[in-house]
Each structure stands twice: as structure tokens, then as C-alpha cells.
Motif scaffolding. Structure first.
Motif, mmCIF file in Angstrom:
data_model
loop_
_atom_site.group_PDB
_atom_site.id
_atom_site.type_symbol
_atom_site.label_atom_id
_atom_site.label_comp_id
_atom_site.label_asym_id
_atom_site.label_seq_id
_atom_site.Cartn_x
_atom_site.Cartn_y
_atom_site.Cartn_z
ATOM 1 N N MET A 31 0.831 -1.202 0.000
ATOM 2 C CA MET A 31 0.000 0.000 0.000
ATOM 3 C C MET A 31 0.869 1.258 0.000
ATOM 4 O O MET A 31 0.368 2.367 0.197
ATOM 5 N N ALA A 32 2.156 1.094 -0.242
ATOM 6 C CA ALA A 32 3.091 2.197 -0.046
ATOM 7 C C ALA A 32 2.911 3.318 -1.064
ATOM 8 O O ALA A 32 2.861 4.500 -0.688
ATOM 9 N N LEU A 33 2.838 2.990 -2.341
ATOM 10 C CA LEU A 33 2.693 4.052 -3.339
ATOM 11 C C LEU A 33 1.372 4.781 -3.142
ATOM 12 O O LEU A 33 1.320 6.021 -3.217
ATOM 13 N N GLU A 34 0.316 4.027 -2.885
ATOM 14 C CA GLU A 34 -0.976 4.662 -2.635
ATOM 15 C C GLU A 34 -0.882 5.624 -1.451
ATOM 16 O O GLU A 34 -1.432 6.733 -1.480
ATOM 17 N N SER A 35 -0.177 5.202 -0.404
ATOM 18 C CA SER A 35 -0.023 6.041 0.783
ATOM 19 C C SER A 35 0.781 7.297 0.471
ATOM 20 O O SER A 35 0.435 8.401 0.926
ATOM 21 N N LEU A 36 1.853 7.150 -0.293
ATOM 22 C CA LEU A 36 2.657 8.310 -0.658
ATOM 23 C C LEU A 36 1.847 9.309 -1.473
ATOM 24 O O LEU A 36 1.954 10.525 -1.270
ATOM 25 N N LEU A 37 1.028 8.813 -2.369
ATOM 26 C CA LEU A 37 0.222 9.705 -3.195
ATOM 27 C C LEU A 37 -0.862 10.408 -2.385
ATOM 28 O O LEU A 37 -1.312 11.498 -2.756
ATOM 29 N N MET A 38 -1.250 9.799 -1.259
ATOM 30 C CA MET A 38 -2.270 10.399 -0.404
ATOM 31 C C MET A 38 -1.674 11.217 0.736
ATOM 32 O O MET A 38 -2.380 11.668 1.624
ATOM 33 N N GLY A 39 -0.348 11.407 0.700
ATOM 34 C CA GLY A 39 0.252 12.345 1.635
ATOM 35 C C GLY A 39 1.216 11.781 2.649
ATOM 36 O O GLY A 39 1.717 12.539 3.502
ATOM 37 N N ALA A 40 1.511 10.486 2.609
ATOM 38 C CA ALA A 40 2.491 9.933 3.547
ATOM 39 C C ALA A 40 3.858 10.582 3.317
ATOM 40 O O ALA A 40 4.232 10.909 2.186
ATOM 41 N N ASP A 41 4.584 10.771 4.391
ATOM 42 C CA ASP A 41 5.903 11.396 4.320
ATOM 43 C C ASP A 41 7.010 10.395 4.004
ATOM 44 O O ASP A 41 8.098 10.795 3.586
ATOM 45 N N GLY A 42 6.730 9.112 4.254
ATOM 46 C CA GLY A 42 7.770 8.122 4.031
ATOM 47 C C GLY A 42 7.218 6.718 3.992
ATOM 48 O O GLY A 42 6.013 6.495 4.044
ATOM 49 N N TRP A 43 8.148 5.784 3.894
ATOM 50 C CA TRP A 43 7.808 4.368 3.715
ATOM 51 C C TRP A 43 8.752 3.540 4.571
ATOM 52 O O TRP A 43 9.967 3.546 4.362
ATOM 53 N N ILE A 44 8.192 2.896 5.589
ATOM 54 C CA ILE A 44 8.952 1.906 6.355
ATOM 55 C C ILE A 44 8.768 0.582 5.634
ATOM 56 O O ILE A 44 7.694 -0.019 5.681
ATOM 57 N N ALA A 45 9.813 0.137 4.968
ATOM 58 C CA ALA A 45 9.695 -0.924 3.976
ATOM 59 C C ALA A 45 10.308 -2.229 4.448
ATOM 60 O O ALA A 45 11.202 -2.248 5.302
ATOM 61 N N GLY A 46 9.814 -3.334 3.856
ATOM 62 C CA GLY A 46 10.319 -4.661 4.150
ATOM 63 C C GLY A 46 11.101 -5.255 2.994
ATOM 64 O O GLY A 46 12.250 -5.674 3.155
ATOM 65 N N LEU A 47 10.489 -5.282 1.798
ATOM 66 C CA LEU A 47 11.184 -5.851 0.641
ATOM 67 C C LEU A 47 12.376 -5.008 0.223
ATOM 68 O O LEU A 47 13.225 -5.472 -0.552
ATOM 69 N N VAL A 48 12.476 -3.802 0.753
ATOM 70 C CA VAL A 48 13.667 -2.990 0.541
ATOM 71 C C VAL A 48 14.925 -3.735 0.986
ATOM 72 O O VAL A 48 16.017 -3.512 0.445
ATOM 73 N N ASP A 49 14.785 -4.648 1.945
ATOM 74 C CA ASP A 49 15.948 -5.389 2.433
ATOM 75 C C ASP A 49 16.620 -6.179 1.320
ATOM 76 O O ASP A 49 17.828 -6.402 1.354
ATOM 77 N N ALA A 50 15.822 -6.595 0.342
ATOM 78 C CA ALA A 50 16.355 -7.328 -0.807
ATOM 79 C C ALA A 50 16.452 -6.459 -2.055
ATOM 80 O O ALA A 50 17.276 -6.723 -2.931
ATOM 81 N N PHE A 51 15.634 -5.424 -2.126
ATOM 82 C CA PHE A 51 15.561 -4.564 -3.309
ATOM 83 C C PHE A 51 15.633 -3.094 -2.895
ATOM 84 O O PHE A 51 14.661 -2.345 -3.043
ATOM 85 N N PRO A 52 16.773 -2.670 -2.362
ATOM 86 C CA PRO A 52 16.843 -1.301 -1.839
ATOM 87 C C PRO A 52 16.704 -0.211 -2.895
ATOM 88 O O PRO A 52 15.997 0.772 -2.680
ATOM 89 N N ARG A 53 17.366 -0.384 -4.019
ATOM 90 C CA ARG A 53 17.339 0.710 -4.996
ATOM 91 C C ARG A 53 15.952 0.874 -5.616
ATOM 92 O O ARG A 53 15.483 2.006 -5.817
ATOM 93 N N GLU A 54 15.274 -0.226 -5.913
ATOM 94 C CA GLU A 54 13.930 -0.123 -6.475
ATOM 95 C C GLU A 54 12.995 0.620 -5.522
ATOM 96 O O GLU A 54 12.175 1.446 -5.947
#
Length: 301
Positions: free
Chosen positions: A193-216
Motif C-alpha cells: 500500500m506504499a505508493l498509494e499512501s505516498l500519493l495520499m500524503g504519507a511522508d515516508g515508507w517503512i519498507a520490508g522488501l527494501v531489504d532485498a531490493f533497496p534501490r527499487e
């Protein structure tokens, strides 16, 4: 380094050897790769970091290793997930002295506290430190919902600067913004739900799959903030099958398998968790391998 609670904050996994002892070398390697990819902060000892299986001493060992690796390049946040209020108070004091830059505070563990108890716990722990605190709101996993009236109460305490929004309901974030304006920085805590949240005003993303795919992960965030929505959406759609792996009771095992596939970790977990086997494992590996076969070329940001 004081966190500004803006950007991508990986909730990093805790790395173990096969005998379940801490693998600090691989843990530090992953953190360094996250920072090289452009993340804006690091969170250790969260749910994805298997906090509930770590001893008090191990959490401080991880904090020390992370502090040495980060070397003030980005803020370092540590999760607080305790069963006893006085233990949480003791830990925040010790962690502050060991180099934490801030805290991610969960409601009391195991006991499903009511509103009065939850607020008392959160205020008591936050008031034990001068460091900033992020409220972790995840009623799906932890059965305690921090409601908007509760956030209004917590807003009176200057220690609380941000919230991790993991209710799984995109509408809730808009209600919070309408009620509280910009009082709290809001970070999406649900990968798919991260992109949807960013588009609705979230300031950031506490991510999980970033651990394997940081640049994406970083590129999606940056494109969204630059208003390059079509480009962000194209990468996000590719990423989506992988992001679903974060929304599962086996999210730790899933993401660790993805870390293995991209050379950023191992799959060892601490019991009672066990490595995936059989059809479950094959399904997760198929998602990972299918996605790697179509890994996109990322645009310049």
C-alpha cells in the motif's frame, strides 16, 4: 543524527547463523548496502527484525553493530516491543546511551491493553528519553488500535514525532491528516500500500522488501515525490508480487529468501520460526525468481 521521518526507512532483518547466533557481519553488510542505495534511515529490531525472539543483550549488540556501520550517515531507529513497562523504560535509557537516534514504539506486547493502559504505557516510555519516538500502529498484528482520539492525546507529548501507519486501510491515513494536520510525520508500514499512501500524503515508507531490493524501493519513493507518477507506477506494478510477501504471517521467512536471491542476506530464522518448506517455499521462490527475470532498468532520479 536526528531523524526527520521523511523518506525510505528499511526495517532490516536480523541476520543469524544456522545455530541461531547473531551474524553481525551480514547484518552490517545489508545495512551498508541500504545506505548506498539511498535510504533515509535504518530501523533495527522491529517486527521484521524478529524483536520478540531477541534477548535484551542481543538488541544492544545489534544496536552497537548498526551504529558502527552507519557512522552518522543516516538516523538509526530501534524498535521497542516489550511486555513490561519498566523493562521498556530501562531499555530506552540504555539504547539512548548506546547510540540510538530515535525509537519505534509498539503498544505493550502479549497483553491487549485498553485505551487508558496503552496511552499510559506510551507516555511513560516516551518520557523516559529525550529522543524522538514514532508510534507503531498495527492492530492487524498486535490487536491494539491507536485511534484518532488516542493520537490527539499523544500529540500533546512532544516526544512523539511520527507514526508508522499499518492499519491496512488507506482511508485511515486521510482521516488522521484531516483531524491532526501535519502534527505527525506519517510513514506507510504496509509494503503493498506504499505508493498509494505516498500519493495520499504519507511522508515516508517503512519498507520490508527494501531489504532485498533497496534501490527499487528508493526510486519508487523519489519518483512519487517528484510527481513522476507513471514511472513510479510502472516499477511498483513490477514490484507488487514481491510486496505481497510482506503481508503474511511468514513475512520474515519470505523476505529473507528474497535477500538470499539478491545476495543481501541469509534465510536463517530463530525458532519458533522455521524456514519455509514444500509448496509454500516453492511459491515464494517462484514469485522471487519470476520478478528477478523481469527486473526493470531504473530511471535516473
Amino acid at each position: 543524527m536526528k531523524p526527520n521521518w521523511i523518506g525510505v526507512y528499511p526495517a532490516v532483518t536480523t541476520k543469524f547463523f544456522e545455530d541461531e547466533t547473531l551474524d553481525l557481519k551480514t547484518f552490517s553488510y545489508n545495512i551498508d548496502e541500504q545506505i548506498k542505495a539511498g535510504v533515509h534511515g535504518i530501523i533495527i529490531c522491529g517486527s521484521l527484525g524478529e524483536n520478540s525472539t531477541l534477548t535484551y543483550t542481543e538488541k544492544l549488540e545489534l544496536l552497537t553493530a548498526a551504529r558502527e556501520t552507519i557512522a552518522d550517515r543516516v538516523p538509526l531507529i530501534i524498535g521497542i516491543a516489550e511486555n513490561i513497562t519498566r523493562m521498556a523504560v530501562s531499555f530506552v535509557k540504555e539504547a539512548a546511551g548506546a547510540g540510538a537516534d530515535g525509537f519505534m514504539l509498539l503498544p505493550p506486547m502479549r497483553y491487549p491493553s485498553d485505551e487508558r493502559e496503552t496511552l499510559h504505557y506510551m507516555h511513560t516510555v516516551a518520557d523516559a528519553t529525550d529522543l524522538p519516538v514514532m508510534i507503531y500502529n498495527n492492530p492487524v498484528a498486535y490487536k491494539t488500535l491507536v485511534t484518532i482520539p488516542m493520537f490527539k492525546d499523544l500529540a500533546q507529548n512532544a516526544h512523539f514525532e511520527s507514526m508508522k501507519e499499518s492499519t491496512g486501510d488507506i482511508r485511515y491515513m486521510t482521516d488522521i491528516i484531516n483531524e491532526l494536520g501535519n502534527r505527525f510525520k506519517i510513514l506507510s508500514g504496509v509494503d503493498d500500500m506504499a505508493l498509494e499512501s505516498l500519493l495520499m500524503g504519507a511522508d515516508g515508507w517503512i519498507a520490508g522488501l527494501v531489504d532485498a531490493f533497496p534501490r527499487e524501493t528508493v526510486v519508487i519513493y523519489e519518483l512519487a515525490k517528484q510527481g513522476r507518477i507513471e514511472e513510479a507506477r510502472e516499477i511498483y506494478r513490477w514490484f507488487y508480487p514481491l510486496l505481497h510477501l510482506d503481508v503474511s504471517t511468514k513475512f520474515v521467512q519470505n523476505i529473507k529468501l528474497a535477500e538470499v536471491a539478491t545476495g543481501l542476506g541469509t534465510e536463517y530464522v530463530r525458532q519458533p520460526r522455521l524456514p519455509l518448506i514444500g509448496e509454500e517455499r516453492e511459491h515464494v521462490l517462484k514469485v522471487i525468481n519470476d520478478s528477478l527475470a523481469k527486473r526493470p532498468v531504473l530511471p535516473q532520479i
